[in-house]
Design a protein around this motif. Structure first.
Motif, PDB file in Angstrom:
ATOM      1  N   VAL A  33       4.931 -29.069  17.874  1.00 55.12           N
ATOM      2  CA  VAL A  33       4.221 -27.803  17.789  1.00 55.12           C
ATOM      3  C   VAL A  33       3.368 -27.703  19.044  1.00 55.12           C
ATOM      4  CG1 VAL A  33       2.492 -26.472  16.532  1.00 55.12           C
ATOM      5  CG2 VAL A  33       4.148 -27.844  15.273  1.00 55.12           C
ATOM      6  N   ASN A  34       3.483 -26.570  19.746  1.00 57.38           N
ATOM      7  CA  ASN A  34       2.704 -26.335  20.956  1.00 57.38           C
ATOM      8  C   ASN A  34       1.898 -25.052  20.787  1.00 57.38           C
ATOM      9  OD1 ASN A  34       4.084 -28.507  22.394  1.00 57.38           O
ATOM     10  ND2 ASN A  34       5.828 -27.147  22.423  1.00 57.38           N
ATOM     11  N   GLY A  35       0.809 -24.930  21.533  1.00 51.29           N
ATOM     12  CA  GLY A  35       0.042 -23.694  21.539  1.00 51.29           C
ATOM     13  C   GLY A  35       0.773 -22.635  22.349  1.00 51.29           C
ATOM     14  N   GLY A  36       0.542 -21.359  21.996  1.00 50.85           N
ATOM     15  CA  GLY A  36       1.124 -20.262  22.761  1.00 50.85           C
ATOM     16  C   GLY A  36       1.973 -19.354  21.910  1.00 50.85           C
ATOM     17  N   GLY A  37       2.667 -18.441  22.563  1.00 51.18           N
ATOM     18  CA  GLY A  37       3.502 -17.473  21.865  1.00 51.18           C
ATOM     19  C   GLY A  37       2.669 -16.344  21.286  1.00 51.18           C
ATOM     20  N   CYS A  38       3.338 -15.349  20.767  1.00 55.73           N
ATOM     21  CA  CYS A  38       2.671 -14.158  20.223  1.00 55.73           C
ATOM     22  C   CYS A  38       1.754 -14.475  19.046  1.00 55.73           C
ATOM     23  CB  CYS A  38       3.708 -13.138  19.762  1.00 55.73           C
ATOM     24  SG  CYS A  38       4.900 -12.681  21.023  1.00 55.73           S
ATOM     25  N   SER A  39       2.171 -15.427  18.210  1.00 59.91           N
ATOM     26  CA  SER A  39       1.411 -15.737  16.995  1.00 59.91           C
ATOM     27  C   SER A  39       0.480 -16.929  17.145  1.00 59.91           C
ATOM     28  CB  SER A  39       2.371 -15.978  15.830  1.00 59.91           C
ATOM     29  OG  SER A  39       3.114 -14.808  15.562  1.00 59.91           O
ATOM     30  N   GLY A  40       0.539 -17.634  18.268  1.00 60.81           N
ATOM     31  CA  GLY A  40      -0.405 -18.712  18.531  1.00 60.81           C
ATOM     32  C   GLY A  40       0.176 -20.102  18.616  1.00 60.81           C
ATOM     33  N   LEU A  41       1.309 -20.345  17.958  1.00 61.28           N
ATOM     34  CA  LEU A  41       1.959 -21.654  17.994  1.00 61.28           C
ATOM     35  C   LEU A  41       3.446 -21.457  18.275  1.00 61.28           C
ATOM     36  CD1 LEU A  41       0.397 -23.193  14.755  1.00 61.28           C
ATOM     37  CD2 LEU A  41      -0.287 -23.683  17.102  1.00 61.28           C
ATOM     38  N   THR A  42       4.054 -22.427  18.932  1.00 58.40           N
ATOM     39  CA  THR A  42       5.491 -22.385  19.184  1.00 58.40           C
ATOM     40  C   THR A  42       6.093 -23.744  18.834  1.00 58.40           C
ATOM     41  OG1 THR A  42       5.244 -23.060  21.495  1.00 58.40           O
ATOM     42  CG2 THR A  42       5.327 -20.689  21.058  1.00 58.40           C
ATOM     43  N   THR A 106      10.238 -17.853  17.410  1.00 58.88           N
ATOM     44  CA  THR A 106       9.779 -19.182  17.799  1.00 58.88           C
ATOM     45  C   THR A 106       8.266 -19.308  17.769  1.00 58.88           C
ATOM     46  OG1 THR A 106       9.755 -18.608  20.136  1.00 58.88           O
ATOM     47  CG2 THR A 106      11.782 -19.594  19.284  1.00 58.88           C
ATOM     48  N   SER A 107       7.564 -18.219  17.538  1.00 57.81           N
ATOM     49  CA  SER A 107       6.109 -18.244  17.511  1.00 57.81           C
ATOM     50  C   SER A 107       5.634 -18.009  16.075  1.00 57.81           C
ATOM     51  CB  SER A 107       5.559 -17.166  18.445  1.00 57.81           C
ATOM     52  OG  SER A 107       4.153 -17.181  18.437  1.00 57.81           O
ATOM     53  N   PHE A 108       4.605 -18.745  15.677  1.00 58.12           N
ATOM     54  CA  PHE A 108       4.132 -18.673  14.302  1.00 58.12           C
ATOM     55  C   PHE A 108       2.681 -19.107  14.218  1.00 58.12           C
ATOM     56  CE2 PHE A 108       5.184 -23.010  14.981  1.00 58.12           C
ATOM     57  CZ  PHE A 108       4.417 -23.759  14.102  1.00 58.12           C
ATOM     58  N   ARG A 109       2.104 -18.963  13.038  1.00 56.10           N
ATOM     59  CA  ARG A 109       0.806 -19.554  12.741  1.00 56.10           C
ATOM     60  C   ARG A 109       0.810 -19.957  11.279  1.00 56.10           C
ATOM     61  NH1 ARG A 109      -2.958 -15.720  10.396  1.00 56.10           N
ATOM     62  NH2 ARG A 109      -2.098 -13.642  10.593  1.00 56.10           N
ATOM     63  N   THR A 110      -0.093 -20.863  10.947  1.00 57.38           N
ATOM     64  CA  THR A 110      -0.215 -21.310   9.565  1.00 57.38           C
ATOM     65  C   THR A 110      -1.590 -20.902   9.048  1.00 57.38           C
ATOM     66  OG1 THR A 110      -1.157 -23.483  10.070  1.00 57.38           O
ATOM     67  CG2 THR A 110       1.250 -23.310  10.067  1.00 57.38           C
ATOM     68  N   ALA A 111      -1.829 -21.125   7.779  1.00 56.68           N
ATOM     69  CA  ALA A 111      -3.122 -20.773   7.189  1.00 56.68           C
ATOM     70  C   ALA A 111      -4.249 -21.611   7.776  1.00 56.68           C
ATOM     71  CB  ALA A 111      -3.074 -20.947   5.673  1.00 56.68           C
ATOM     72  N   THR A 112      -3.928 -22.822   8.238  1.00 58.05           N
ATOM     73  CA  THR A 112      -4.969 -23.716   8.751  1.00 58.05           C
ATOM     74  C   THR A 112      -4.959 -23.867  10.266  1.00 58.05           C
ATOM     75  OG1 THR A 112      -3.529 -25.635   8.438  1.00 58.05           O
ATOM     76  CG2 THR A 112      -5.027 -25.074   6.622  1.00 58.05           C
ATOM     77  N   LYS A 113      -3.929 -23.389  10.924  1.00 61.67           N
ATOM     78  CA  LYS A 113      -3.824 -23.559  12.390  1.00 61.67           C
ATOM     79  C   LYS A 113      -3.295 -22.273  13.004  1.00 61.67           C
ATOM     80  CE  LYS A 113      -3.058 -26.789  15.847  1.00 61.67           C
ATOM     81  NZ  LYS A 113      -4.079 -27.500  16.498  1.00 61.67           N
ATOM     82  N   THR A 114      -4.135 -21.630  13.846  1.00 60.47           N
ATOM     83  CA  THR A 114      -3.718 -20.368  14.461  1.00 60.47           C
ATOM     84  C   THR A 114      -3.273 -20.538  15.897  1.00 60.47           C
ATOM     85  OG1 THR A 114      -6.007 -19.898  15.072  1.00 60.47           O
ATOM     86  CG2 THR A 114      -5.205 -18.966  13.003  1.00 60.47           C
TER      87      THR A 114
END
Length: 120
Positions: A33-42, A106-114
């Motif tokens: 999991v890396n930072g970035g992308g439209c939603s914050g994680l890739t 490929t970009s996402f976020r979770t409830a605990t990690k944006t």
């Protein structure tokens, strides 16, 4: 260690082909999991020769897999598949922890990690 990410049979066949083609037969597959992308994680996938002490290791379909201990809670239950279509083929990632994703897939976020969103 229990598996964090499930690699389907179709995905494992493709990964093994890529390992052979790139001379990486003695490498690990890293799912990250890396930072970035439209939603914050890739998502990231690649080959590495050595594990670090911060990695969890397991094997699936004959593929040695590495996941950083910090990434494991975010990736728990994720399924990596490979789909073939008329336009070609590609890996798909289904993460039950993702609460939002963007159109690129490929970009996402979770409830605990944006993460750190970027403009797409």
């Amino acid at each position: 260690m229990t598996q964090v990410v499930e690699i389907t049979e179709a995905a494992s066949f493709q990964v093994k082909e890529m390992m052979r083609h790139n001379g990486e037969e003695d490498s690990f597959l890293r799912v990250a999991v890396n930072g970035g992308g439209c939603s914050g994680l890739t998502y990231g996938m690649g080959f590495e020769k050595q594990a670090s002490p911060e990695d969890d290791k397991y094997e699936q379909h004959g593929i040695p897999i590495l996941i950083a201990k910090d990434d494991a809670p975010i990736l728990q239950g994720t399924v990596v598949d490979y789909k073939q279509s008329l336009m070609g083929g590609g890996f798909t990632i289904e993460n039950p922890n993702a609460i939002a994703s963007c159109g690129c897939g490929t970009s996402f976020r979770t409830a605990t990690k944006t993460g750190t969103p970027e403009n797409c």
